[in-house]
Design a protein around this motif. Structure first.
Motif, PDB file in Angstrom:
ATOM      1  N   LYS A  60      31.198  39.305  66.902  1.00 43.55           N
ATOM      2  CA  LYS A  60      31.354  38.850  65.511  1.00 43.55           C
ATOM      3  C   LYS A  60      32.369  39.713  64.750  1.00 43.55           C
ATOM      4  CE  LYS A  60      27.766  39.880  63.437  1.00 43.55           C
ATOM      5  NZ  LYS A  60      28.423  41.129  62.995  1.00 43.55           N
ATOM      6  N   SER A  61      32.245  41.048  64.859  1.00 45.51           N
ATOM      7  CA  SER A  61      33.159  41.921  64.117  1.00 45.51           C
ATOM      8  C   SER A  61      34.579  41.800  64.662  1.00 45.51           C
ATOM      9  CB  SER A  61      32.702  43.377  64.194  1.00 45.51           C
ATOM     10  OG  SER A  61      31.397  43.485  63.713  1.00 45.51           O
ATOM     11  N   SER A  62      34.705  41.713  65.974  1.00 42.97           N
ATOM     12  CA  SER A  62      36.042  41.563  66.572  1.00 42.97           C
ATOM     13  C   SER A  62      36.708  40.290  66.062  1.00 42.97           C
ATOM     14  CB  SER A  62      35.955  41.485  68.099  1.00 42.97           C
ATOM     15  OG  SER A  62      35.230  42.565  68.609  1.00 42.97           O
ATOM     16  N   ASN A  94      32.947  32.830  71.603  1.00 43.04           N
ATOM     17  CA  ASN A  94      33.652  34.042  72.062  1.00 43.04           C
ATOM     18  C   ASN A  94      33.192  34.396  73.474  1.00 43.04           C
ATOM     19  OD1 ASN A  94      35.326  36.314  71.925  1.00 43.04           O
ATOM     20  ND2 ASN A  94      33.650  37.607  71.213  1.00 43.04           N
ATOM     21  N   ASP A 119      38.997  39.236  77.101  1.00 40.51           N
ATOM     22  CA  ASP A 119      40.340  39.788  77.228  1.00 40.51           C
ATOM     23  C   ASP A 119      40.255  41.281  76.968  1.00 40.51           C
ATOM     24  OD1 ASP A 119      43.064  40.402  76.996  1.00 40.51           O
ATOM     25  OD2 ASP A 119      43.516  38.431  76.113  1.00 40.51           O
TER      26      ASP A 119
HETATM   27  N1  LIG Z   1      36.693  38.197  73.794  1.00 43.58           N
HETATM   28  C1  LIG Z   1      36.423  39.456  74.090  1.00 43.58           C
HETATM   29  N2  LIG Z   1      36.975  40.047  75.183  1.00 43.58           N
HETATM   30  C2  LIG Z   1      36.710  41.338  75.501  1.00 43.58           C
HETATM   31  N3  LIG Z   1      35.904  42.134  74.793  1.00 43.58           N
HETATM   32  C3  LIG Z   1      35.318  41.615  73.697  1.00 43.58           C
HETATM   33  C4  LIG Z   1      35.546  40.262  73.278  1.00 43.58           C
HETATM   34  N4  LIG Z   1      34.851  40.059  72.142  1.00 43.58           N
HETATM   35  C5  LIG Z   1      34.222  41.214  71.853  1.00 43.58           C
HETATM   36  N5  LIG Z   1      34.488  42.141  72.780  1.00 43.58           N
HETATM   37  C6  LIG Z   1      33.962  43.513  72.843  1.00 43.58           C
HETATM   38  O1  LIG Z   1      32.533  43.430  72.833  1.00 43.58           O
HETATM   39  C7  LIG Z   1      31.963  44.496  72.078  1.00 43.58           C
HETATM   40  C8  LIG Z   1      31.084  43.928  70.965  1.00 43.58           C
HETATM   41  O2  LIG Z   1      31.924  43.249  70.049  1.00 43.58           O
HETATM   42  P1  LIG Z   1      31.679  43.321  68.479  1.00 43.58           P
HETATM   43  O3  LIG Z   1      31.326  44.689  68.044  1.00 43.58           O
HETATM   44  O4  LIG Z   1      32.814  42.624  67.846  1.00 43.58           O
HETATM   45  O5  LIG Z   1      30.381  42.413  68.410  1.00 43.58           O
HETATM   46  P2  LIG Z   1      29.380  42.151  67.207  1.00 43.58           P
HETATM   47  O6  LIG Z   1      28.801  40.824  67.449  1.00 43.58           O
HETATM   48  O7  LIG Z   1      30.041  42.377  65.908  1.00 43.58           O
HETATM   49  O8  LIG Z   1      28.340  43.281  67.443  1.00 43.58           O
HETATM   50  P3  LIG Z   1      27.297  43.860  66.392  1.00 43.58           P
HETATM   51  O9  LIG Z   1      26.519  42.707  65.948  1.00 43.58           O
HETATM   52  O10 LIG Z   1      26.522  44.838  67.200  1.00 43.58           O
HETATM   53  O11 LIG Z   1      28.098  44.470  65.292  1.00 43.58           O
HETATM   54  C9  LIG Z   1      33.139  45.303  71.549  1.00 43.58           C
HETATM   55  O12 LIG Z   1      33.372  46.386  72.426  1.00 43.58           O
HETATM   56  C10 LIG Z   1      34.321  44.339  71.619  1.00 43.58           C
HETATM   57  O13 LIG Z   1      35.561  44.999  71.804  1.00 43.58           O
END
Ligand SMILES: Nc1ncnc2c1ncn2[C@@H]1O[C@H](COP(=O)(O)OP(=O)(O)OP(=O)(O)O)[C@@H](O)[C@H]1O
Length: 386
Positions: free
Chosen positions: A134-136, A288, A333
């Protein structure tokens, strides 16, 4: 320095003030003349100019930038032989006046984005569970839209798991003018996060009412200026913050991020259903981690299964009675992950990589809506119009 006027005459005060009007405050991004920051301008007969500039606070981190840009602007004026820039600090009264002018008629504690006539699109990025990216997705969408020329802000509302500033490469600290907070920006995106107010990596152990207040402050007390798009990175799940968002910015539209897994899909659908209860629109679903392009052949490896995005969108369409589209699918990716770790969004460093291109396409759809429909109030925009 432009010293050779035909008559050798000293420049006029109007000419100096015109030059000062080209200097923007580095945080507020508006001319220092409009912000009441020019205290005095003195021009000697020999063309020596002395300018006194008010800083909003003593010890302002931007003092050197302001001094330099003022000097450079005044030096350009015909007839100027030397420039001296002095700094002073605004009085409490002046700061109050400035803060109130920055609110642009919005009363204290009011969220400008929730006011009738606000042209800012607000997207709350939600997911049913953590770690789905989500944050990414939020950070990369923001960077892509800013690169497309939109004015973009991000609120890291993931109070317990704040990661947005790091992913965006925003290491600046917010500064304060009276009760207005100036957000730092990185990669063209203004950003505010609870992580900027906690020492080191200290955990945040707040309960509902404090979370609500923090979010209200982020929305009402931060000087965002005129934004085209504001993205809110929500915590995973359907907790207190999602309800606060619904109360504070009822016109926020929900963007649901999921992975292709069935389990993730079920949770994401639940998150969306909450939005329906709070009468918020669901702008679409982003899938994603949607397969891994094999580095050795053209095949896609479905690491997390398939179809989660479609299932969530269908479920939400059923629950809401309105068509909820899948806006795009972002493959796994390694460059996206690396970009997050280094604070360099992949949409900027590798825009044509599979993940970069997929996110840019989604950003184009969301940002394009803003462009095409600016002028219409959020409330009457046709839902899911892509
Ligand atoms: N499409 C992708 N390809 C490779 N790595 C990814 C991808 N999307 C997310 N990631 C990786 O997965 C991990 C979790 O992503 P992220 O922190 O964005 O998730 P989140 O849903 O916001 O997590 P949280 O809810 O814990 O904040 C991070 O290390 C991020 O770099």
């Amino acid at each position: 320095m432009a010293t050779d006027t035909p008559s050798g005459a000293a420049p006029s005060e109007d000419a100096i003030r015109e030059a000062l009007a080209t200097v923007n405050d580095p945080e507020i991004h508006r001319p220092i003349t409009e912000l009441g920051m020019v205290k005095s301008v003195d021009i000697a007969a020999d063309g020596a100019v002395a300018v006194v500039v008010y800083l909003t606070v003593s010890g302002c981190p931007m003092r050197e930038t302001i001094t330099r840009t003022v000097r450079e602007a005044v030096e350009q004026v015909e007839g100027v032989t030397s420039v001296a820039v002095e700094l002073d600090v605004m009085s409490d009264e002046q700061r109050k006046e400035l803060a109130s002018s920055l609110r642009g008629g919005t009363a204290e504690r009011e969220v400008p984005f929730a006011q009738p006539g606000s042209l800012t699109r607000v997207y709350a990025v939600a997911s049913g569970k953590g770690g789905v990216g989500k944050s990414s997705v939020t950070v990369n969408l923001a960077a892509a839209m800013a690169a497309d020329g939109l004015k973009v802000g991000v609120v890291d509302a993931d109070i317990y798991g704040h990661s947005v500033p790091r992913m965006l490469g925003a290491d600046g600290k917010p500064t304060q003018v009276e009760n207005m907070i100036m957000p730092p920006s990185a990669n063209g995106v203004k950003v505010i996060s609870i992580g900027m107010f906690t020492p080191g990596n200290a955990p945040v152990v707040w309960r509902g009412p404090m979370l609500h207040r923090a979010l209200q402050q982020f929305l009402a007390d931060v000087y965002w200026g005129d934004l085209d798009v504001l993205l809110l990175d929500l915590p995973p799940g359907t907790g207190d913050i999602a309800i606060s968002v619904a109360q504070l910015v009822p016109n926020a539209e929900i963007l649901v991020v999921t992975t292709p897994q069935q389990a993730a899909a079920e949770v994401a659908e639940r998150a969306g259903s909450i939005a329906v209860q709070t009468h918020q629109k669901i702008v679409g679903v982003v899938e994603n981690m949607s397969g891994l392009p094999c580095p050795h052949c053209d095949e896609m490896v479905d690491v997390f299964g398939t179809g989660g995005g479609e299932r969530v969108a269908e479920g939400l369409t059923r629950t809401t009675g309105a068509q909820v589209p899948v806006l795009g699918a972002i493959p796994i990716d390694v460059r996206l992950r690396e970009g997050g770790d280094e604070g360099k969004p992949v949409v900027l460093t590798d825009p044509d990589s599979p993940a970069g291109a997929a996110i840019r396409s989604i950003a184009g759809k969301l940002g394009g809506r803003q462009r095409g429909l600016s002028g219409m109030s959020l409330g009457i925009t046709p839902r899911n119009k892509f």
